[in-house]
Enzyme design. Structure first.
Site: not given
Ligand code: AMP
Ligand code: MG
Length: 487
Positions: A250, A89, A260
Site C-alpha cells: 500500500d 484514513g 510514505d
Molecule cells: P501508514 O502507516 O501511514 O501507511 O498507514 C497505514 C494505514 O493506517 C492507512 O490506511 C492509514 O490511512 C491509516 N492511518 C494511519 N494513521 C492514521 C490516523 N491517525 N487516523 C486514521 N487512519 C490512520
Molecule cells: Mg501508507
C-alpha cells in the site's frame, strides 16, 4: 475568498466511482502556516492569491470551490500480511491539477481529519512526521529521485494524542503523480472483481503509461513498465543511502514515486543491514533488502494483474514470470549507472560491479560514513589527505583498490566534475532531522526546520552556512537511531 478555485479536475473520481468514499476535511481550530513551497506552487500554476490563502486552503478550513474531496480505498500487504481494506484514513484528495509542464498531479491533504477509512484513528497527523515528510520528500526531489512532493505544512492549533503524549497536530499538503498504489489494484483482485480491476488498470495505463496502451499486450506492458520504474527507484534509494522503512504494497506507488515517509531514515555509517523503524523487528525492510522486497511487492502486483494478462491461467502466469524476471537486470543496470558515476566514471567496463562492491566493502570494513565516503573520493582522486583515506588505508585491500580506481579515472575526461555532480554533500541526516523536529514540536521553533530545508534542497552546493549538516550533529552519540511509524 468564498469561491476561490484551484483549477482542479477529477479524472479519478469520474472514471473510478468505486475507488473512493466522499470525505470532508475537518476544520482546524487555529490554522497556522509553517511552510509553503512557492517553487512547487509556481510549477502548479498557482499565483499569489493561492499563497495569500494558503493557511485556510491547506489546513482544510476552506474547501476550494472546485474541490471534490475524497478518500481513496485500497488494500495492501503490510509486513507480508494481507489486509483487504485499508484506505486513506487520514488523507483527503482535493482533486488533480494540470501543472505547467502538462502533467496531472494529485493535491492531497494529509492529517485533515477522519474519513470513512479511519477505523479507530483520529485522522490527524502529528507535526513531527509532517515536517519529516516535508524535509525528506523535498530532499529526495533535489537529489533527483522520483517522489511525492510537499506543498505546505500548516499547524491545526490542536494537540493530538500519540503514544509519546500530547503533540501538535498539522496538515501536510502532498502533491503526487497520483496516489494509486499496488494496494489499489489488490482491493479488487482480492474480491475477484475483474471488472473493477480492469477499470483501474485502464485508468493507470491512460494516466501514467500511455505508451503501454498502444502495445499488443497493454496489461503486460503496464506490468513491465511499473517493474522498470520501481527498479530504477530503488537503485536511486540505494545510491543516497535511503531506507524507506515501510515498503508495504500500500506504500508502493504505481507511478513509481517514493511514497510514505513515515519511518524513513538515511545511512550515516555504511551498514548494509541497517534498519531504523521500531516496528521492523525482523529487519524485513533493511537497506540491503530493499531491492528484494520491491521484487516481492512487484510479484504481488503481477498476481493482481493475472486475469488481465491472459484468459488462460497458465499462460498468464508464464507471462507474469517473464515480466518479473526483468526486475533484476533493470535494477542492476540502474544500480551500476548510479554507482559508476558516484565513482567518477562515465565509461562502462566488465568489472565495474566488482569495483563498486569492493568500495562499498571498504566503507563497511572501515565504518565510514556513506555520504562522506563518496565525497572523500574527491580528495583521493587528487592524492590529497582526508581523514577517511587514513581509515581506509588501515584495511588490507585499500591500496590495491585505490590504484585500480585511479587507473580507471586517469582514462576519464573531467572525473572531478562527475564526482562532484553525483555525490551529495548534504542529505537529511537523521540527527539533524530529529533536531529540527524537536525544536518545532517542543518549542514551536521552526528556524532549525527552515535552515535544514534550505540545505537539503541544495544537496550539491558547498555553502558555509550548511557545513554543519554535512556530518551528523555532534551530540548524536552512539545510540542506534529509531523511527516510529504512523505517529
Ligand atoms: P501508514 O502507516 O501511514 O501507511 O498507514 C497505514 C494505514 O493506517 C492507512 O490506511 C492509514 O490511512 C491509516 N492511518 C494511519 N494513521 C492514521 C490516523 N491517525 N487516523 C486514521 N487512519 C490512520
Ligand atoms: Mg501508507
Amino acid at each position: 475568498m468564498a469561491g476561490l478555485r484551484l483549477g482542479l479536475s477529477h479524472s479519478l473520481a469520474e472514471a473510478l466511482p468505486d475507488q473512493y468514499a466522499p470525505a470532508e476535511p475537518t476544520p482546524a481550530p487555529r490554522a497556522h502556516r509553517v511552510a509553503y513551497n512557492t517553487v512547487l506552487a509556481t510549477e502548479l500554476g498557482w499565483d499569489t492569491a493561492v499563497a495569500d490563502h494558503a493557511e485556510a486552503l491547506f489546513s482544510g478550513n476552506r474547501l476550494p470551490a472546485d474541490a471534490h474531496p475524497i478518500a481513496l480505498a485500497y488494500a495492501g500487504h503490510q509486513f507480508g500480511n494481507f489486509v483487504p481494506l485499508l484506505g486513506d484514513g487520514r488523507a483527503i484528495l482535493l482533486g488533480e491539477r494540470l501543472d505547467s509542464a502538462g502533467r496531472l498531479r494529485d493535491v492531497q491533504l494529509k492529517g485533515a481529519g477522519r474519513t470513512p477509512f479511519s477505523r479507530g484513528g483520529d485522522g490527524r497527523a502529528a507535526l513531527g512526521p509532517v515536517l519529516r515528510e516535508y524535509l525528506v520528500s523535498e530532499a529526495m526531489h533535489a537529489l533527483g529521485i522520483p517522489t511525492t512532493r510537499a506543498l505546505a505544512a500548516v499547524l491545526t492549533g490542536e494537540q493530538i494524542h500519540r503514544p509519546q503524549g500530547r503533540v501538535p497536530g498539522a496538515v501536510l499538503t502532498r502533491v503526487a503523480s497520483s496516489h494509486l498504489r499496488i494496494g489499489s489494484l489488490q482491493l479488487w483482485s482480492a474480491q475477484g472483481d475483474t471488472i473493477r480491476l480492469k477499470q483501474l488498470a485502464d485508468y493507470v495505463l491512460a494516466r501514467h503509461y500511455p505508451a503501454a496502451q498502444t502495445t499488443p499486450q497493454p496489461y503486460l506492458s503496464l506490468l513491465e513498465a511499473i517493474i522498470a520504474r520501481q527498479a530504477e527507484l530503488v537503485a536511486g534509494w540505494q545510491a543516497v543511502g535511503f531506507v524507506h522503512g515501510v515498503m508495504n504494497t500500500d506504500n508502493t506507488s504505481l507511478a513509481g514515486e517514493t511514497l510514505d515517509y513515515g519511518p524513513c531514515a538515511f545511512l550515516d555509517t555504511y551498514d548494509p543491514s541497517a534498519v531504523f523503524s521500531s516496528i521492523d523487528r525482523g529487519g524485513r525492510y533493511a537497506y540491503q533488502r530493499q531491492p528484494a522486497l520491491m521484487h516481492w511487492n512487484l510479484t504481488r502486483l503481477a498476481e493482481t494483474l493475472l486475469p488481465l494478462l491472459d484468459p488462460n491461467p497458465e499462460r498468464a502466469t508464464a507471462l507474469a514470470y517473464t515480466a518479473l524476471d526483468t526486475f533484476i537486470p533493470h535494477y542492476e543496470t540502474a544500480w551500476h549507472a548510479r554507482f559508476r558515476v558516484k565513482l567518477g566514471l562515465s565509461t562502462q567496463q566488465p568489472d565495474d560491479g566488482t569495483l563498486i562492491q569492493e568500495f562499498l566493502a571498504l566503507l563497511h570494513a572501515s565504518h565510514s560514513d556513506f555520504t562522506q565516503g563518496f565525497l572523500a573520493l574527491n580528495a583521493a582522486a587528487q592524492h590529497h589527505t582526508h581523514p577517511l583515506l587514513d581509515a581506509w588505508t588501515q584495511q588490507p585491500n585499500a591500496n590495491t583498490w585505490l590504484t585500480r580506481w585511479r587507473d580507471r579515472l586517469s582514462r576519464e575526461t573531467d572525473p572531478l566534475s562527475r564526482l562532484q555532480a553525483s555525490n551529495p554533500r548534504i542529505i537529511p541526516r537523521n540527527g539533524w532531522v530529529e533536531h529540527a523536529l524537536r525544536a518545532a514540536t517542543e518549542q514551536l521553533d521552526f528556524e532549525p526546520f527552515h535552515r535544514l530545508l534550505a540545505a537539503v534542497t541544495q544537496p550539491l552546493t558547498e555553502h558555509p552556512a550548511h557545513r554543519d549538516y554535512e556530518t551528523p550533529p555532534p551530540a548524536q552519540g552512539r545510540a542506534p537511531y529509531v523511527t516510529f511509524c504512523g505517529t
